[in-house]
Design a protein around this motif. Sequence first.
Motif, short mmCIF file in Angstrom:
data_model
loop_
_atom_site.label_atom_id
_atom_site.label_comp_id
_atom_site.label_asym_id
_atom_site.label_seq_id
_atom_site.Cartn_x
_atom_site.Cartn_y
_atom_site.Cartn_z
N LYS A 123 0.84 -1.20 0.00
CA LYS A 123 0.00 0.00 0.00
C LYS A 123 0.87 1.25 0.00
CE LYS A 123 -3.59 0.09 2.81
NZ LYS A 123 -4.42 0.33 4.04
N ALA A 124 1.96 1.23 0.78
CA ALA A 124 2.85 2.39 0.84
C ALA A 124 3.41 2.73 -0.53
CB ALA A 124 3.99 2.12 1.83
N GLN A 125 3.84 1.72 -1.27
CA GLN A 125 4.42 1.95 -2.59
C GLN A 125 3.38 2.48 -3.57
OE1 GLN A 125 7.67 1.92 -3.21
NE2 GLN A 125 7.86 1.44 -1.00
N LEU A 127 0.78 4.37 -2.81
CA LEU A 127 0.50 5.76 -2.46
C LEU A 127 1.66 6.68 -2.84
CD1 LEU A 127 -1.25 5.26 1.02
CD2 LEU A 127 -2.30 5.82 -1.17
N ILE A 128 2.89 6.20 -2.65
CA ILE A 128 4.05 7.00 -3.05
C ILE A 128 4.06 7.21 -4.56
CG2 ILE A 128 6.57 7.00 -3.19
CD1 ILE A 128 6.57 5.46 -0.51
N ALA A 129 3.72 6.17 -5.31
CA ALA A 129 3.67 6.29 -6.77
C ALA A 129 2.62 7.30 -7.21
CB ALA A 129 3.37 4.93 -7.39
N ALA A 130 1.53 7.40 -6.46
CA ALA A 130 0.44 8.31 -6.84
C ALA A 130 0.68 9.74 -6.36
CB ALA A 130 -0.88 7.79 -6.28
N TYR A 131 1.23 9.89 -5.14
CA TYR A 131 1.30 11.23 -4.54
C TYR A 131 2.72 11.68 -4.19
CZ TYR A 131 -3.65 10.16 -3.95
OH TYR A 131 -4.95 9.81 -4.19
N GLY A 132 3.68 10.79 -4.27
CA GLY A 132 5.04 11.14 -3.93
C GLY A 132 5.33 10.97 -2.44
N GLU A 133 6.60 10.99 -2.08
CA GLU A 133 7.02 10.88 -0.69
C GLU A 133 6.47 12.07 0.10
OE1 GLU A 133 8.95 8.83 2.37
OE2 GLU A 133 8.85 8.24 0.25
N ARG A 134 5.81 11.77 1.18
CA ARG A 134 5.17 12.76 2.06
C ARG A 134 4.17 13.65 1.31
NH1 ARG A 134 7.48 11.64 6.54
NH2 ARG A 134 9.72 11.29 6.77
N GLY A 135 3.59 13.10 0.29
CA GLY A 135 2.62 13.86 -0.48
C GLY A 135 1.19 13.62 -0.04
N PHE A 136 1.00 13.00 1.11
CA PHE A 136 -0.34 12.67 1.60
C PHE A 136 -0.32 12.52 3.11
CE2 PHE A 136 2.05 8.86 0.70
CZ PHE A 136 1.80 8.03 1.76
N TRP A 149 2.70 5.12 7.35
CA TRP A 149 2.91 6.33 8.14
C TRP A 149 4.32 6.92 7.95
CZ3 TRP A 149 0.20 3.50 12.66
CH2 TRP A 149 -1.15 3.84 12.69
N HIS A 150 5.31 6.07 7.79
CA HIS A 150 6.69 6.55 7.64
C HIS A 150 6.88 7.35 6.36
CE1 HIS A 150 8.29 4.77 11.20
NE2 HIS A 150 8.07 3.51 10.81
N HIS A 151 5.96 7.20 5.40
CA HIS A 151 6.08 7.92 4.12
C HIS A 151 5.04 9.03 4.01
CE1 HIS A 151 8.90 4.91 2.59
NE2 HIS A 151 8.09 3.98 3.09
N ALA A 152 4.21 9.21 5.04
CA ALA A 152 3.16 10.23 5.02
C ALA A 152 3.65 11.53 5.65
CB ALA A 152 1.92 9.73 5.75
N GLU A 153 3.03 12.63 5.25
CA GLU A 153 3.36 13.92 5.87
C GLU A 153 2.89 13.95 7.32
OE1 GLU A 153 4.69 17.71 6.65
OE2 GLU A 153 5.21 16.32 5.03
N ARG A 154 1.64 13.49 7.54
CA ARG A 154 1.12 13.37 8.91
C ARG A 154 0.46 12.01 9.08
NH1 ARG A 154 1.76 17.38 12.13
NH2 ARG A 154 0.55 16.29 13.74
N ALA A 155 0.57 11.49 10.28
CA ALA A 155 -0.04 10.20 10.62
C ALA A 155 -1.24 10.44 11.52
CB ALA A 155 0.97 9.31 11.31
#
Length: 473
Positions: A123-125, A127-136, A149-155
């Motif tokens: 799931k992390a990969q 979301l990163i592909a769709a919005y970028g690192e910390r893009g969500f 959570w480790h790749h999100a802007e806020r958890a």
Amino acid sequence: MRQTRPLVLDVDGTFLKTDLLFEAFWAGLGRAPLPTLKTALRHITHPARLKAELAAQVDLRLDLMPVTPAVAQAVSQAQEAGREVVLASASNEGQVRALAAAHGLSGQVFASDGDTNLKGEAKAQALIAAYGERGFDYAGNEAADLAIWHHAERALVVGHVPQATSLPRRDMLEGGWSWRALLKALRPHQWVKNVLLVLPLIAAHRFDLDTLLPIVLGMIAFSFAASSIYIVNDLLDLEADRLHPTKCRRPFAAGTVPIRIGMATGLGLALASLALAGALNLGFFGIVLLYMLTSLAYSLKLKRMRWVDIATLATLYTIRVVAGAAAGEVDVSIYMLIFIFPVFIALGCVKRLTELTLATSDARLPGRGYGRADRGDLLNVAGLGVFGALLVFFLYSVSPQAVMLYPDHWLLWVAMIPLGWWLIRMVVLGWFGKQDYDPIVFAMRDKFGLGLIMIMLSLMFWAAGLWAQWFGG
């Protein structure tokens, strides 16, 4: 200032206070038990395929499923700020899309297909592909969400997740479940029904501790067994309960206890019940097993069959009386069994009468085969049950067994007055909808009704000479 960073929500246990996989499994069991079990066993090691197959077998009422209030508030705030709210779940893609549409969320969803189980790193990969690192921002509720959570802007952490305490940018949202809610799911107030196990002891005038103690242990075993079946029944009735004016507050329907917790608890209680029953004696073990199997058949199929459901309820209550005789190893009179059955036929009709009287529409009861047009027939059958019970009681009063046990057996005829009064009163209260949905639970709380029962028992003890034996005179 309008924000463009989307708010991404996990579904199971986060946006919803339930789990779509387990919802589909139990809905399938209720509608087609054998195909559902075959599907579960065939794909148990392939979660993505299992979810797809179950989703194809059942149509879930996604609009009825409970939403986590704190997450709903976060969704509202995000939408007011002009942010896109996206569902990302390990549940089946078709179900997630339908859920998003039902709640007015983004048409863009991330979910499992028949091959990939979109959970954790997968799931992390995505979301990163769709919005970028910390893009969500991402909302989740379990340790598996750490990978996202480790790749999100806020958890946004829903409930208690110990592993999430180290996250630097996190918001804690209220969620999870409580032991108190689980206890409610066991319906401990229903355990009062197991007082029926004491009836053979009273009828046989066996009031010694050696007889009473195993019956008490038998009542505990039956309480465990009943609670395990209540859990199964509630899980099978999730949709019907959510459509009911009061049953919608039951823990599994309301989402205050996760389905997986209920499944584990139900299995544990069933095993504990059988272990305790086996420790008493083999006959009692067989009766408990029969009770559980009959209750399971009732939950799966019989409760949806008109009149069969009432006969099954009466059978389950009668089994309790037989179980009391087996636990205490006392003889049970055939008259008692023949008397008990029509009593509970009448009370089963009262249960349905009450539900129909309190129903808010003329539609058939959810998950049942009765509508308001059946009230007259239910009243007639209840009346036949009352008449049958009183007739059997009278026949018993003139039997050789009654003459032997009750020297002043004429007092049994007097005892029929409060007995008949109590039965007729229960039917009338059901007809007017003035009692609880469960007549047995109502009867144990009804002071006037309990007074009538105590008068009847007092007259029977007097007829047996027990008052003189206990208190002299």
